[in-house]
Design an enzyme around this catalytic site. Structure first.
Site, PDB file in Angstrom:
ATOM      1  N   LYS A 141      59.046 109.541  -3.653  1.00 49.59           N
ATOM      2  CA  LYS A 141      59.695 110.095  -4.941  1.00 49.59           C
ATOM      3  C   LYS A 141      61.096 110.123  -4.921  1.00 49.59           C
ATOM      4  O   LYS A 141      62.056 110.750  -5.242  1.00 49.59           O
ATOM      5  CB  LYS A 141      59.389 111.222  -5.041  1.00 49.59           C
ATOM      6  CG  LYS A 141      57.622 111.409  -5.418  1.00 49.59           C
ATOM      7  CD  LYS A 141      57.320 112.990  -5.763  1.00 49.59           C
ATOM      8  CE  LYS A 141      55.660 113.098  -5.785  1.00 49.59           C
ATOM      9  NZ  LYS A 141      54.921 112.249  -6.627  1.00 49.59           N
ATOM     10  N   CYS A 142      61.646 108.980  -4.706  1.00 47.53           N
ATOM     11  CA  CYS A 142      63.167 108.439  -4.539  1.00 47.53           C
ATOM     12  C   CYS A 142      63.587 107.465  -5.289  1.00 47.53           C
ATOM     13  O   CYS A 142      62.902 106.570  -5.806  1.00 47.53           O
ATOM     14  CB  CYS A 142      63.345 108.107  -2.824  1.00 47.53           C
ATOM     15  SG  CYS A 142      64.924 107.598  -2.691  1.00 47.53           S
TER      16      CYS A 142
END
Length: 168
Positions: free
Chosen positions: A41-42
């Protein structure tokens, strides 16, 4: 080239595989390995695609990408092992091996990263991991030969050149 202060190969470290059991890094002796702390989730998560292409391109020549999930940077890898594996496979078609989720900085730093962080990148940065997707190239002999910043794309010219040099 450098090793940790005990002189042991980076590939002598014990770490578990993402799906459980030992990852057996010793199986990569004689291969070049790109160790990358990853997160799902970057903003840099799309690098998974380049990592997979790099892995596929050079695997037959003695190269492996090794993903090391880490949740230390703004909680960007919150999932369980099963969720991480499913995300990587379904979203990016990842086939390269992945380890258990570990800490790369601080008191809980995994021994693998103890052996990696002393190596400086081309800009002279050594020490703590700066963010998700920091990359370390391990030579066939188990020593660190290159370090790349998180923002350096997996297929950047300098990464490809280092991989090609390491697999010769």
């Amino acid at each position: 080239m450098t090793t940790d202060t005990t002189g042991n190969s980076v590939l002598d470290v014990d770490i578990d595989a993402l799906q459980g059991g030992a990852a057996d890094l010793g199986q990569y002796k004689g291969r070049a390995v790109l160790v990358v702390n990853v997160a799902s989730k970057c903003g840099l998560t799309p690098q998974y695609a380049g990592l997979e292409r790099l892995h596929e391109r050079y695997a037959a020549q003695g190269f492996t990408v090794l993903g090391v999930p880490c949740n230390q940077f703004m909680g960007q890898e919150p999932g369980s092992s099963e969720e991480i594996a499913e995300f990587c496979s379904a979203t990016y078609g990842v086939t390269f091996p992945m380890t258990e989720k570990v800490e790369v900085n601080g008191d809980g730093r995994h021994p693998l990263y103890d052996r990696l962080v002393g190596f400086a990148d081309a800009e002279g940065h050594s020490g703590d991991i700066r963010w998700n997707f920091e990359k370390f190239l391990i030579g066939r002999d188990g020593t660190v030969v290159a370090r790349f910043s998180p923002q350096t794309e997996p297929e950047a010219a300098e990464v490809v050149a280092a991989v090609e040099s390491a697999i010769k």
